[in-house]
Structure formats: structure tokens, C-alpha cells
Design an enzyme around this catalytic site. Structure first.
Site, PDB file in Angstrom:
ATOM      1  N   ASP A   1       0.826  -1.209   0.000  1.00 12.17           N
ATOM      2  CA  ASP A   1       0.000   0.000   0.000  1.00 12.17           C
ATOM      3  C   ASP A   1       0.860   1.257   0.000  1.00 12.17           C
ATOM      4  O   ASP A   1       1.967   1.256   0.535  1.00 12.17           O
ATOM      5  CB  ASP A   1      -0.898  -0.029   1.252  1.00 12.17           C
ATOM      6  CG  ASP A   1      -2.065   0.929   1.132  1.00 12.17           C
ATOM      7  OD1 ASP A   1      -2.311   1.455   0.023  1.00 12.17           O
ATOM      8  OD2 ASP A   1      -2.726   1.160   2.156  1.00 12.17           O
TER       9      ASP A   1
ATOM     10  N   ASN B   1       1.353   3.421  -2.909  1.00 10.75           N
ATOM     11  CA  ASN B   1       1.899   3.869  -4.200  1.00 10.75           C
ATOM     12  C   ASN B   1       1.335   5.228  -4.618  1.00 10.75           C
ATOM     13  O   ASN B   1       2.052   6.087  -5.113  1.00 10.75           O
ATOM     14  CB  ASN B   1       1.546   2.872  -5.316  1.00 10.75           C
ATOM     15  CG  ASN B   1       2.180   1.522  -5.118  1.00 10.75           C
ATOM     16  OD1 ASN B   1       3.070   1.376  -4.298  1.00 10.75           O
ATOM     17  ND2 ASN B   1       1.717   0.526  -5.858  1.00 10.75           N
TER      18      ASN B   1
ATOM     19  N   SER C   1      -7.318  -5.654  -5.858  1.00  9.36           N
ATOM     20  CA  SER C   1      -8.408  -6.255  -5.088  1.00  9.36           C
ATOM     21  C   SER C   1      -9.740  -6.174  -5.839  1.00  9.36           C
ATOM     22  O   SER C   1      -9.877  -5.407  -6.808  1.00  9.36           O
ATOM     23  CB  SER C   1      -8.540  -5.547  -3.739  1.00  9.36           C
ATOM     24  OG  SER C   1      -9.194  -4.308  -3.911  1.00  9.36           O
TER      25      SER C   1
ATOM     26  N   GLU D   1     -12.117  -4.708  -4.878  1.00  8.38           N
ATOM     27  CA  GLU D   1     -12.638  -3.348  -4.652  1.00  8.38           C
ATOM     28  C   GLU D   1     -11.910  -2.305  -5.525  1.00  8.38           C
ATOM     29  O   GLU D   1     -12.393  -1.191  -5.693  1.00  8.38           O
ATOM     30  CB  GLU D   1     -12.477  -2.934  -3.175  1.00  8.38           C
ATOM     31  CG  GLU D   1     -13.430  -3.651  -2.215  1.00  8.38           C
ATOM     32  CD  GLU D   1     -13.056  -5.112  -1.962  1.00  8.38           C
ATOM     33  OE1 GLU D   1     -11.844  -5.406  -1.878  1.00  8.38           O
ATOM     34  OE2 GLU D   1     -13.969  -5.949  -1.885  1.00  8.38           O
ATOM     35  N   ASN D   2     -10.745  -2.673  -6.050  1.00 11.84           N
ATOM     36  CA  ASN D   2      -9.950  -1.707  -6.808  1.00 11.84           C
ATOM     37  C   ASN D   2     -10.588  -1.271  -8.131  1.00 11.84           C
ATOM     38  O   ASN D   2     -10.162  -0.286  -8.744  1.00 11.84           O
ATOM     39  CB  ASN D   2      -8.528  -2.238  -7.079  1.00 11.84           C
ATOM     40  CG  ASN D   2      -7.632  -2.198  -5.855  1.00 11.84           C
ATOM     41  OD1 ASN D   2      -6.681  -2.959  -5.729  1.00 11.84           O
ATOM     42  ND2 ASN D   2      -7.925  -1.299  -4.921  1.00 11.84           N
TER      43      ASN D   2
ATOM     44  N   ARG E   1       1.786  -5.103   5.979  1.00  7.15           N
ATOM     45  CA  ARG E   1       1.108  -4.041   5.237  1.00  7.15           C
ATOM     46  C   ARG E   1       1.931  -2.770   5.357  1.00  7.15           C
ATOM     47  O   ARG E   1       2.307  -2.366   6.455  1.00  7.15           O
ATOM     48  CB  ARG E   1      -0.305  -3.790   5.753  1.00  7.15           C
ATOM     49  CG  ARG E   1      -0.992  -2.697   4.923  1.00  7.15           C
ATOM     50  CD  ARG E   1      -2.417  -2.462   5.301  1.00  7.15           C
ATOM     51  NE  ARG E   1      -3.033  -1.587   4.307  1.00  7.15           N
ATOM     52  CZ  ARG E   1      -4.276  -1.676   3.884  1.00  7.15           C
ATOM     53  NH1 ARG E   1      -5.075  -2.593   4.354  1.00  7.15           N
ATOM     54  NH2 ARG E   1      -4.746  -0.850   2.974  1.00  7.15           N
TER      55      ARG E   1
ATOM     56  N   ARG F   1      -5.093  -2.199   8.485  1.00  6.06           N
ATOM     57  CA  ARG F   1      -6.301  -2.927   8.063  1.00  6.06           C
ATOM     58  C   ARG F   1      -5.891  -4.150   7.260  1.00  6.06           C
ATOM     59  O   ARG F   1      -4.835  -4.172   6.636  1.00  6.06           O
ATOM     60  CB  ARG F   1      -7.159  -2.042   7.137  1.00  6.06           C
ATOM     61  CG  ARG F   1      -7.875  -0.912   7.783  1.00  6.06           C
ATOM     62  CD  ARG F   1      -8.877  -0.327   6.783  1.00  6.06           C
ATOM     63  NE  ARG F   1      -8.214   0.226   5.611  1.00  6.06           N
ATOM     64  CZ  ARG F   1      -7.724   1.458   5.527  1.00  6.06           C
ATOM     65  NH1 ARG F   1      -7.845   2.282   6.553  1.00  6.06           N
ATOM     66  NH2 ARG F   1      -7.134   1.891   4.436  1.00  6.06           N
TER      67      ARG F   1
HETATM   68  C1  FPP Z   1      -1.995   0.152  -3.377  1.00  7.57           C
HETATM   69  O1  FPP Z   1      -1.500   1.461  -3.278  1.00  7.57           O
HETATM   70  C2  FPP Z   1      -1.392  -0.521  -4.521  1.00  7.57           C
HETATM   71  C3  FPP Z   1      -2.086  -1.062  -5.571  1.00  7.57           C
HETATM   72  C4  FPP Z   1      -3.543  -1.080  -5.680  1.00  7.57           C
HETATM   73  C5  FPP Z   1      -1.353  -1.680  -6.699  1.00  7.57           C
HETATM   74  C6  FPP Z   1      -0.219  -2.534  -6.265  1.00  7.57           C
HETATM   75  C7  FPP Z   1       0.526  -3.014  -7.411  1.00  7.57           C
HETATM   76  C8  FPP Z   1       1.870  -3.012  -7.524  1.00  7.57           C
HETATM   77  C9  FPP Z   1       2.807  -2.507  -6.502  1.00  7.57           C
HETATM   78  C10 FPP Z   1       2.479  -3.623  -8.687  1.00  7.57           C
HETATM   79  C11 FPP Z   1       2.718  -5.060  -8.403  1.00  7.57           C
HETATM   80  C12 FPP Z   1       2.661  -5.835  -9.573  1.00  7.57           C
HETATM   81  C13 FPP Z   1       2.808  -7.160  -9.625  1.00  7.57           C
HETATM   82  C14 FPP Z   1       2.763  -7.825 -10.931  1.00  7.57           C
HETATM   83  C15 FPP Z   1       2.999  -8.015  -8.451  1.00  7.57           C
HETATM   84  P1  FPP Z   1      -2.539   2.652  -3.385  1.00  7.57           P
HETATM   85  O2  FPP Z   1      -2.699   3.020  -4.817  1.00  7.57           O
HETATM   86  O3  FPP Z   1      -3.804   2.288  -2.695  1.00  7.57           O
HETATM   87  O4  FPP Z   1      -1.798   3.786  -2.611  1.00  7.57           O
HETATM   88  P2  FPP Z   1      -2.488   4.928  -1.756  1.00  7.57           P
HETATM   89  O5  FPP Z   1      -3.176   4.255  -0.598  1.00  7.57           O
HETATM   90  O6  FPP Z   1      -1.331   5.776  -1.338  1.00  7.57           O
HETATM   91  O7  FPP Z   1      -3.441   5.651  -2.657  1.00  7.57           O
END
Ligand code: FPP
Length: 241
Positions: free
Chosen positions: A19, A21, A64, A66-67, A187, A193
Site C-alpha cells: 500500500d 503507491n 483487489s 474493490e480496486n 502491510r 487494516r
Molecule cells: C496500493 O497502493 C497498490 C495497488 C492497488 C497496486 C499494487 C501493485 C503493484 C505494486 C504492482 C505489483 C505488480 C505485480 C505484478 C505483483 P494505493 O494506490 O492504494 O496507494 P495509496 O493508498 O497511497 O493511494
């Protein structure tokens, strides 16, 4: 009953909710996908750190159920990233002894991506050094619901009866049926969570919530989290002598 022997104190199966990104990108004034790409580079680093740390199973929450509520641009960008990851990494994964599996409901994923997922699973099926499981369109409740539906179908067909239904039988219908339960769930990004990740399988897992955003989660920090796990005493509901 203790599962971790004295010789092996580290976790055998680590699952990660990657989490942060989006926030990482936002802090740099860049679009969210920029953060996901940085997160992808971290995936390579953490995966390559597994053999040296005696982690045999790594399970990553990539997308997920939910995404889908995110913007069309972000969802499409993530899907393209997953396709690219498979195409670009296939050879390295094969050569580095990584067996790749995907969990989650494939029904909503586009055919091209599903074909690539199937091909990568097949290509790496004989590998055994590291078992990488990528959760794509995955939700714990959804997984248990799909398992229950399949179990009900077996009963309807007369191949099982209600007397066969116990935790072990239900687990055979989960996406993770060939995997051991996770020992440690990490996490990142400061949120404490579970977000519908491996609900059934994590019944006895240890949890570690770290403040670091996923694109900043280094191999060194991973090592520290693993070491901390090694110092914990796991009881699995029992009282230790
Ligand atoms: C959550 O961060 C991250 C994701 C929904 C995507 C995760 C995917 C990767 C790191 C790439 C991995 C790829 C493979 C093939 C394993 P967020 O966007 O919810 O961050 P935020 O809470 O800061 O908005």
C-alpha cells in the site's frame, strides 16, 4: 502445537499488502501510475531477497475486488502494467527458479491478460525455489464465497454430502489450496487494516504494519521485519510448556 522449529525461525510464507503507491506519487506531484511503476520495481527487489532470507512463499496483493472502483485511467494503467510485467519478467522468473501462481477471480479480467497469466503459470510450473503468488482481482470474502459455491455444486452432483463439509474440505476449494498458510502478513503505508486479504488463510498469521510507503520499502527494511518475526513466540492457540 508449534509449527516453527528451532532451526527455522523466519517465516516460510510472507504475504504483503503493498500500500501507498498513490501517496508516494502524490508527494512527488506525479500521477498515481507513476507510484505503481515504482512499486513494481520494489516487487523485483523484495522477490529477489526471498531466497537469502529463507522465505519460500511470497504472496502479493496486486489488485483487489474493490480496486475496480478507481478511475478508468488508473485501472487500465494497472492492467497494462500487469501484462507488461508478465511479458518482461517471464524469462527472469523462469531462470531464477520462481514458480508463479495467480489467485483471484479471473472472470472480470481481460482475455489477453488471463492468457498471459495461464502461460506464465505453465512456463514456471516446474520451478520450486520460490513460490510467488500474485493476487489479482482478489478478495477474501469473494474467494470463500466462490469456494462455498463449488462445494455446494459437488454436493448437488452427489460427489460429496453435507457430512463432508469441514474446514479442511472447504480449504480444498480455495484459490490457495496448494499453498501453506501465511506465517507473516506485512502491510505498508501506515494503515492497520486487512482489507479483505487472505481472510481464511491468515487465521494464525502474525501481522506487521509498517509506516513506509510501498515504493520506499527496501530489502533492508524487509530483513528487519523478518528478523522481528523470528523473535516472536507463536502459540497457534496453545499454551507453551
Ligand atoms: C496500493 O497502493 C497498490 C495497488 C492497488 C497496486 C499494487 C501493485 C503493484 C505494486 C504492482 C505489483 C505488480 C505485480 C505484478 C505483483 P494505493 O494506490 O492504494 O496507494 P495509496 O493508498 O497511497 O493511494
Amino acid at each position: 502445537m508449534r509449527q516453527d522449529s528451532d532451526e527455522k525461525r523466519g517465516p516460510n510464507h510472507v504475504a504483503i499488502i503493498m500500500d501507498g503507491n498513490g501517496r508516494w506519487a502524490q508527494q512527488r506531484g506525479r500521477p498515481r501510475l507513476f507510484g505503481h511503476h515504482a512499486g513494481m520495481r520494489r516487487v523485483r527487489e523484495i522477490l529477489s531477497a526471498c531466497p537469502g532470507n529463507d522465505v519460500k512463499y511470497l504472496t502479493l496483493f496486486a489488485f483487489s475486488t474493490e480496486n475496480w472502483k478507481r478511475t478508468q485511467t488508473e485501472v487500465a494503467g494497472l492492467m497494462m502494467m500487469f501484462r507488461r510485467y508478465i511479458v518482461r519478467e517471464a524469462r527472469a522468473l523462469l531462470e531464477n527458479g520462481v514458480r508463479v501462481r495467480f489467485i483471484g477471480d479471473r472472470i472480470r479480467l481481460d482475455d489477453k491478460l488471463v492468457t498471459l497469466m495461464d502461460e506464465l503459470e505453465l512456463l514456471t510450473a516446474d520451478n520450486d525455489l520460490i513460490h510467488l503468488t500474485i493476487a489479482l482481482n482478489y478478495g477474501g470474502r469473494d474467494e470463500v464465497t466462490r469456494a462455498a459455491k463449488r462445494l455446494a455444486y459437488e454436493i448437488e452432483m452427489g460427489r460429496l454430502t453435507h457430512k463432508d463439509v469441514d474446514a479442511e474440505t472447504l480449504a480444498r476449494f480455495l484459490d490457495t489450496h496448494v499453498l501453506p498458510d501465511p506465517d507473516l502478513v506485512i502491510r505498508t503505508s501506515g494503515e492497520a487494516r486487512i482489507s479483505n486479504f487472505l481472510l481464511w488463510q491468515s487465521a494464525y498469521a502474525e501481522y506487521e504494519f509498517v509506516d513506509t510507503l510501498w515504493p520506499d520499502f527496501t530489502e533492508a527494511e524487509f530483513g528487519r521485519v523478518l528478523a522481528k518475526f523470528g523473535q516472536r513466540e507463536r502459540r497457534f492457540g496453545a499454551v507453551l510448556a
